[in-house]
Design a protein around this motif. Structure first.
Motif, PDB file in Angstrom:
ATOM      1  N   TYR A  61     -26.723 -35.497  17.680  1.00 25.67           N
ATOM      2  CA  TYR A  61     -25.340 -35.348  18.140  1.00 25.67           C
ATOM      3  C   TYR A  61     -24.787 -33.974  17.754  1.00 25.67           C
ATOM      4  N   SER A 109     -26.448 -31.214  19.746  1.00 23.39           N
ATOM      5  CA  SER A 109     -26.142 -31.211  21.183  1.00 23.39           C
ATOM      6  C   SER A 109     -25.048 -30.211  21.552  1.00 23.39           C
ATOM      7  N   LYS A 153     -28.706 -31.988  23.928  1.00 21.82           N
ATOM      8  CA  LYS A 153     -27.638 -32.503  24.794  1.00 21.82           C
ATOM      9  C   LYS A 153     -28.214 -33.414  25.879  1.00 21.82           C
ATOM     10  N   LEU A 154     -29.341 -33.017  26.461  1.00 19.29           N
ATOM     11  CA  LEU A 154     -29.987 -33.868  27.464  1.00 19.29           C
ATOM     12  C   LEU A 154     -30.433 -35.183  26.848  1.00 19.29           C
ATOM     13  N   LEU A 163     -29.129 -36.754  24.414  1.00 22.44           N
ATOM     14  CA  LEU A 163     -27.962 -37.582  24.132  1.00 22.44           C
ATOM     15  C   LEU A 163     -27.325 -38.111  25.408  1.00 22.44           C
ATOM     16  N   THR A 164     -27.012 -37.205  26.338  1.00 23.91           N
ATOM     17  CA  THR A 164     -26.320 -37.623  27.562  1.00 23.91           C
ATOM     18  C   THR A 164     -27.204 -38.506  28.433  1.00 23.91           C
ATOM     19  N   GLY A 165     -28.523 -38.291  28.363  1.00 24.10           N
ATOM     20  CA  GLY A 165     -29.437 -39.105  29.160  1.00 24.10           C
ATOM     21  C   GLY A 165     -29.486 -40.554  28.738  1.00 24.10           C
ATOM     22  N   ARG A 166     -28.978 -40.850  27.547  1.00 22.53           N
ATOM     23  CA  ARG A 166     -28.963 -42.220  27.032  1.00 22.53           C
ATOM     24  C   ARG A 166     -27.584 -42.862  27.108  1.00 22.53           C
ATOM     25  N   ASN A 167     -26.623 -42.148  27.644  1.00 25.93           N
ATOM     26  CA  ASN A 167     -25.257 -42.667  27.713  1.00 25.93           C
ATOM     27  C   ASN A 167     -24.965 -43.324  29.058  1.00 25.93           C
ATOM     28  N   ASN A 168     -24.341 -44.465  29.008  1.00 26.10           N
ATOM     29  CA  ASN A 168     -23.810 -45.139  30.211  1.00 26.10           C
ATOM     30  C   ASN A 168     -24.853 -45.320  31.308  1.00 26.10           C
TER      31      ASN A 168
END
Length: 405
Positions: free
Chosen positions: A17, A20, A27-28, A30-35
């Motif tokens: 985190y 990122s 960042k990828l 992290l964001t790739g695992r969100n929502n």
């Protein structure tokens, strides 16, 4: 020990985190695992890969399942962005996801959604909660192309939790006898030496490579030296060869292709002697005017080697060398840096005098001279390397036959 493991997982997440904010890969990740809206499957076959290299390693088995069981729904997961971002649209899978962080809740939820009837993990990656949940649900779990070393945590006095993970695996298909013996020493008997599935993949590719007319035009009957998956340390060494081998052509395929990285590589090379692959179409001059070509895209390397005479494989001055077998399948002598101890195939290639470890520029120049100046020796090396790859194929069939995929 499980408490410490869970704390470690959460600390890792916190580190990602923080990273990122200034690191693209983090960042990828992290964001790739969100929502993520995961697709519900009545039944699936689950393949997990740490990254792109492991995907290519397990790809032959993935292709086997797609060909022989076309009705099977296949879910592919990656831990790393370098795998997911490149293969997220692969036609070999019905769904491709980042593997959610290894917590008990995530493991229960994810496995409930994809509902695997079998799970296949390639080479690395042992996640306690996922393995435990698969075991609880009596889902067969296979590790393919596994390789183990005595220094790993499984074989340490404090490795009890990791040895418990080994007990969740239905069957291990390992690359060598040493790995089998290490597992047996800690009470794991459900293991077979099947070899490395990468041999099947690279050999099949070498038999029917994608033709690249622009590369053939660039080579134009010259000798060609390809430096694949290179990092800056590798590039500085290989760049020193360019002046010494004025009658050769050179191709660099960097591991990272950001503009800043490419610019630094260009600065190492003789002025006006280099062109980028992406700009060939816009260039009105003949490719004969250029000695060096930089590949500034991802995905061509495995086909580039068909045009090469010698290959240098990057990574050996960092965390470890990249894929030597893609080049070896074309019968190429392969050169690499000193960080190869975790790679059985590199050790094998050195032992049969088809692979060469170098530590500095003088060693690189001496090695290239040794390989190329005696044509009879060069031809013998090429044949030995090609035979080595061919003789080690067959792991995919062994695994598929055993687990009925």
């Amino acid at each position: 020990m499980l408490l410490i493991y869970n704390i470690g997982i959460n600390l890792y997440f916190c580190a990602i985190y923080v990273a990122s904010f200034f690191n693209k890969k983090a960042k990828l990740w992290l964001t790739g695992r969100n929502n993520i809206a995961y697709k519900k499957f009545e039944k699936s076959t689950w393949f997990h890969f740490a990254s792109l290299g492991e995907f290519e390693q397990g790809r032959s088995l993935l292709e086997h399942v797609r060909k022989h069981q076309p009705e099977t729904k296949i879910v592919v997961t990656f831990f790393s962005p370098s795998g997911y971002e490149i293969r997220k649209n692969t036609p070999l899978a019905d769904a491709v996801y980042y593997l959610p962080l290894d917590t008990a809740a995530n493991a229960r939820a994810f496995i409930e959604v994809i509902n695997p009837s079998v799970a296949v993990f390639t080479k690395y990656e042992y996640w306690y909660h996922y393995f435990n949940q698969l075991h609880k649900k009596q889902v067969p779990l296979y590790v393919i192309s596994g390789i183990f070393r005595s220094g790993q945590v499984f074989f340490k006095w404090y490795g009890g939790l990791h040895r418990r993970m080994l007990g969740f695996v239905t069957y291990f298909f390992v690359q060598d006898t040493a790995s089998k013996e290490l597992l047996q020493a800690v009470g794991v008997s459900n293991v077979e030496v099947s070899g490395d599935t990468r041999f099947d993949r690279v050999w099949a590719n070498a038999q029917h490579p994608t033709e690249l007319p622009l590369i053939d035009q660039f080579k134009n009957d010259h000798k060609l030296f390809i430096a694949g998956s290179t990092w800056p340390e590798d590039e500085a060494l290989v760049a020193a060869l360019v002046k010494d081998y004025a009658d050769w052509k050179f191709i660099f395929a960097p591991h990272e292709i950001g503009e800043e990285k490419i610019a630094k590589l260009i600065d190492l090379l003789p002025l006006n002697s280099v062109i980028r692959y992406s700009r060939i179409a816009d260039n009105q001059l003949s490719l004969n005017n250029y000695q060096t070509l930089i590949i500034d895209n991802i995905g061509m390397l495995s086909s580039l080697y068909q045009y090469a005479d010698v290959a240098f494989i990057g990574g050996g001055f960092g965390v470890g060398i990249h894929n030597t077998l893609e080049a070896a399948a074309f019968g190429l002598p392969v050169i690499f840096g000193p960080k190869y101890d975790k790679f059985k195939e590199a050790k094998d290639l050195i032992s049969i005098k088809g692979g060469y470890c170098i530590n500095d520029e003088p060693e690189l120049k001496a090695t290239v001279a040794y390989i190329t100046e005696d044509i009879q020796r060069y031809n013998t090396v090429c044949q030995v390397v090609r035979d080595y790859v061919k003789e080690n194929t067959g792991a995919t069939k062994t695994i598929a036959d055993h687990i009925h995929l």
